[in-house]
Design a protein around this motif. Structure first.
Motif, PDB file in Angstrom:
ATOM      1  N   LEU A 328       0.825  -1.205   0.000  1.00 57.28           N
ATOM      2  CA  LEU A 328       0.000   0.000   0.000  1.00 57.28           C
ATOM      3  C   LEU A 328       0.865   1.264   0.000  1.00 57.28           C
ATOM      4  O   LEU A 328       0.373   2.365  -0.266  1.00 57.28           O
ATOM      5  N   VAL A 331       0.777   3.649  -2.994  1.00 54.17           N
ATOM      6  CA  VAL A 331      -0.451   4.446  -3.023  1.00 54.17           C
ATOM      7  C   VAL A 331      -0.341   5.619  -2.056  1.00 54.17           C
ATOM      8  O   VAL A 331      -0.686   6.762  -2.391  1.00 54.17           O
ATOM      9  N   VAL A 413      -0.440   2.863  -9.223  1.00 52.06           N
ATOM     10  CA  VAL A 413      -0.962   2.931  -7.852  1.00 52.06           C
ATOM     11  C   VAL A 413      -2.254   2.140  -7.721  1.00 52.06           C
ATOM     12  O   VAL A 413      -2.542   1.561  -6.668  1.00 52.06           O
ATOM     13  N   PHE A 414      -3.059   2.110  -8.791  1.00 55.44           N
ATOM     14  CA  PHE A 414      -4.293   1.316  -8.766  1.00 55.44           C
ATOM     15  C   PHE A 414      -3.964  -0.166  -8.653  1.00 55.44           C
ATOM     16  O   PHE A 414      -4.606  -0.904  -7.888  1.00 55.44           O
ATOM     17  N   GLY A 417      -2.777  -0.908  -5.184  1.00 57.55           N
ATOM     18  CA  GLY A 417      -3.922  -0.877  -4.281  1.00 57.55           C
ATOM     19  C   GLY A 417      -4.755  -2.141  -4.380  1.00 57.55           C
ATOM     20  O   GLY A 417      -5.217  -2.680  -3.360  1.00 57.55           O
ATOM     21  N   SER A 420      -2.951  -4.886  -2.566  1.00 60.74           N
ATOM     22  CA  SER A 420      -3.089  -4.708  -1.118  1.00 60.74           C
ATOM     23  C   SER A 420      -4.440  -5.215  -0.630  1.00 60.74           C
ATOM     24  O   SER A 420      -4.525  -5.855   0.427  1.00 60.74           O
TER      25      SER A 420
END
Length: 472
Positions: A328, A331, A413-414, A417, A420
């Motif tokens: 994470l 992000v 980042v998506f 995420g 995660s």
């Protein structure tokens, strides 16, 4: 090279050395000389097999690009590898249960050697055949060898807890030390000796041939279900019934797919995550750092599994939560750290934070492998072990193919995420698995207490304890 990389690598190496050198009798499992001989034979073979795999990894994409193929063509080659692992690997895994795990291990060596041989050709169709062979070999690597080990371990009458010793040392060596040495050796072949990008594949074939010779000369055959009246479809049905009828196996398969799917996605994404603006980062050295972190995890796992009072189901929930937090970080840094617009240069502050988080994730990977092996040895029925293990890889391969196909469709980042979230779900499933296993243990203990013979044994124990206390 920046001091930061050496600090991270040196810090991890120091912790690994301290953990290994400070082990006490409490951190070790007492075994027999016969088991040590058996274990060492397997570790040599497994290390050679992993050397054959690790030598190829850093140079597959590079070799294809040297042959003039673009990103799209290379992506299709990778998808073919995972697709063949999903389709053909499941069939080959089932044959391992029926025809023998030793034969399946030899088949892995032959298949992967042939895959290495195709790398000498710049023809796209031949390279595609090589990827298909490589996908089949990968399925065998992660099923046949472990299935042979578990069956042979119990056939020779060794204690179940001793399996954790073999698992943790196999990951420490095969997924840690051998990976680092293979990376350095491949670098010597390609850069120092200037033998070209095909050289690591030829070296891999040599290691696989040596391992195959050891298997042929020292391993005995074992089977899952060697009965003649069962065809392949019947084996598939039996494995599917075992998964559907036992919630523990279902949960284990889901946990494995979620974690490994996140792990393979991380493999594709860590490079662009650390160098979003084309920063000059030492890829080989960072890879070695990740493997050192994995060695740290396997060293921790060996200590955890040496304690019979500590169950794998208990600590793995925490491991999944830590790994979810680690992935994470990209992000979080995207929101908290102002991105640099400069092209090139060294690693950014955000990249440094992410690198530390990625090392934490790799340490969790080092704990995951021996721990999931231990749980598989406990829950998966012997007669369909390889088949079920390859069933677990079907959703994994589907997920990886989807990620590869859409890798440019979503921001990094998506993707992190999403990984995660998957790891957090894995922790919830692990909690459920722990609850089921503890409930079953409590039920067995209650049934024992209600049995007349066990009641008599308990009464005797209580009386003798009271006598000892009164005498003292």
């Amino acid at each position: 090279m920046e001091v930061f990389y050496w600090m991270v690598f040196g810090g991890l190496a120091a912790v690994v050395a301290a953990l290994e050198l400070s082990k006490t009798s409490r951190d070790r499992v007492n075994t027999s000389s016969a088991f040590s001989s058996f274990k060492n034979n397997y570790l040599v073979v497994y290390s050679l097999m992993m050397a054959g795999d690790w030598l190829q990894g850093p140079y597959v994409y590079y070799l294809y690009s040297q042959y003039g193929f673009g990103k799209g063509d290379i992506g299709r080659l990778f998808i073919a590898g995972f697709g063949s692992s999903m389709l053909f690997g499941t069939i080959v895994g089932s044959l391992a249960d029926k025809q023998g795990r030793k034969r399946a291990s030899i088949t892995y060596c032959i298949t992967y050697i042939l895959s290495c041989a195709t790398k000498h050709s710049p023809e796209y169709k031949i390279l595609m055949v090589g990827r298909v062979l490589g996908g089949i070999a990968t399925s065998l690597l992660f099923s046949a060898f472990e299935s042979w080990l578990v069956a042979e371990h119990f056939k020779r009458g060794f204690d179940q807890q001793w399996l954790s010793v073999t698992f943790s040392q196999a990951i420490f060596l095969g997924n840690g030390l051998v990976a680092i040495v293979s990376g350095l050796f491949g670098n010597v072949l390609v850069d120092t000796l200037a033998l070209g990008p095909v050289a690591p594949f030829d070296a891999a074939a040599c290691f696989l041939a040596i391992g195959m010779a050891i298997i042929m000369s020292s391993w005995t055959e074992n089977y899952g279900d060697p009965s003649e009246n069962k065809d392949l479809l019947t084996q598939f049905k039996g494995a599917a019934v075992a998964i559907a009828s036992d919630e523990k196996i279902t949960l284990l398969g889901a946990i494995q797919s979620l974690f490994e799917g996140s792990m393979y996605t991380f493999v594709f994404l860590w490079t662009p995550a650390l160098s979003p603006n084309g920063e000059d980062i030492p890829h080989g050295f960072i890879f070695a750092t990740f493997m050192m972190a994995s060695m740290l995890g396997s060293s921790i796992a060996s200590r955890l599994m040496a304690r019979s009072s500590l169950k794998v189901e208990s600590y793995m929930q925490i491991v999944f939560l830590i790994s979810a937090a680690a992935l994470l970080l990209p992000v979080i840094t995207s929101f908290l750290v102002v991105p640099s617009g400069e092209k090139g240069g060294g690693i950014s502050f955000s990249g440094c934070i992410q690198l530390i988080g990625f090392c934490i994730f790799e340490a969790c990977v080092g704990i995951f492998w021996p721990s999931i092996m231990k749980m598989r040895s406990q829950y998966i029925p012997e007669e369909a072990r390889s088949t079920i293990m390859n069933f677990f890889r079907i959703p994994l391969n589907i997920f990886v193919c989807i990620v590869l196909y859409n890798v440019n469709a979503y921001p990094i980042v998506f993707m992190f995420g999403m990984c995660s979230v998957f790891l957090f779900v894995a922790s919830l499933l692990q909690k459920r698995l722990r609850f089921i296993t503890e409930s079953q243990r409590s039920s067995k203990f209650f049934n024992c207490l209600t049995h007349k013979h066990c009641m008599w044994t308990v009464k005797q124990y209580i009386v003798s304890t009271c006598i000892l206390i009164s005498n003292s």
